[in-house]
Scaffold this active site. Structure first.
Site, PDB file in Angstrom:
ATOM      1  N   HIS A  98      -8.810   2.558  -4.031  1.00  0.00           N
ATOM      2  CA  HIS A  98      -9.247   3.178  -2.783  1.00  0.00           C
ATOM      3  C   HIS A  98      -8.781   2.373  -1.564  1.00  0.00           C
ATOM      4  O   HIS A  98      -8.138   2.919  -0.661  1.00  0.00           O
ATOM      5  CB  HIS A  98     -10.780   3.285  -2.795  1.00  0.00           C
TER       6      HIS A  98
ATOM      7  N   HIS B 198      -4.823   2.084  -1.218  1.00  0.00           N
ATOM      8  CA  HIS B 198      -4.198   3.333  -0.773  1.00  0.00           C
ATOM      9  C   HIS B 198      -4.376   3.517   0.731  1.00  0.00           C
ATOM     10  O   HIS B 198      -3.414   3.857   1.445  1.00  0.00           O
ATOM     11  CB  HIS B 198      -4.810   4.510  -1.534  1.00  0.00           C
TER      12      HIS B 198
END
Length: 266
Positions: free
Chosen positions: A142, A145
């Site tokens: 998470h 990215h």
């Protein structure tokens, strides 16, 4: 030192350089450093002895805004012919110079600015996780990215304003519009859980976009000549491969293992 500062503050597109977001490298450095420090250290530490914040209404509005924003950008990219590179030459474009078509540069800068703003807006996902004490959602996948998307979008918007990354951006907009619609339904409450049966398919869509991006950019690199910005495509393909592996691992861990457990029970 002054000459060096002047050089790094001078980008490849005057239209973007004139905006505050792209005016200096200090903007993304400060922004991403603050983001990482908060979601990985100061935020969890601050929330440790506090009850989770009730941000349900804020998150519902945020997700709806993201759906509309990404859908609007995707429509704009589809309608503005000069920013859609697949139609004619599969991304083979000449690097833009100040003397190039002014309308092209304005449209491209306009789309790039909105895409960069949207990637910054994505960072609030993690902030909400921290404030609602869902720290288990703050994974390497998470955070990595989100940081890389902001960093790459800003860097190439500032110093390499070309059209090679449009296919990746277009895929990202479509997938994010679908993804935030799922989050929007999830944030509405338990009575909408029955509409969330397609969670695993959402992950499959995300994995599929990375495959499409890799294939598209590898074909484009094979077909295009010296005028192509290969650095940008190496970054796009490399990052897409990393994300493909991370998302595939997440999918296998989340769904394949669950399927095995269910089959054993049966």
């Amino acid at each position: 030192m002054l000459e060096w500062l002047k050089k790094i503050n001078s980008g490849s597109n005057p239209e973007l350089d004139s905006t505050y977001l792209f005016s200096t490298p200090l903007i993304p450095v400060v922004l991403l450093s603050s983001y990482a420090a908060f979601v990985l250290h100061f935020g969890p530490k601050w929330m440790k002895n506090r009850a989770p914040m009730n941000l349900r209404h804020i998150i519902v509005v945020y997700n709806l805004v993201q759906v509309l924003y990404n859908a609007w950008m995707a429509i704009q990219f589809s309608l503005v012919r000069t920013t859609w590179t697949v139609e004619k030459n599969l991304g083979c474009v000449v690097n833009l110079e100040p003397s190039d078509n002014a309308l092209f540069r304005q449209q491209h800068a306009y789309g790039f600015w909105h895409f960069a703003v949207n990637k910054i807006l994505d960072l609030f996902d993690t902030v909400f996780f921290v404030l609602t004490k869902k720290q288990n959602h703050v994974t390497f996948l998470h955070v990595h990215h989100h940081i890389v998307m902001v960093m790459n979008t800003w860097f190439f918007g500032k110093y390499a304003m070309t059209s090679e990354g449009n296919f990746m951006a277009y895929c990202n907009m479509i997938v994010h519009a679908i993804m935030y619609f799922y989050y929007f339904l999830a944030a509405l409450g338990p009575k909408y859980q029955k509409y969330l049966w397609w969670k695993r398919y959402m992950t499959q869509i995300q994995i599929t976009q990375f495959v499409a991006i890799i294939i598209f950019n590898m074909i484009a690199m094979y077909r295009c000549g010296e005028n192509y910005n290969y650095l940008l495509h190496y970054v796009i393909v490399g990052e897409a491969m990393v994300n493909f592996c991370l998302f595939a691992r997440f999918y296998a861990k989340s769904y394949k293992n669950a399927d095995k457990k269910m089959s054993k029970k049966d």
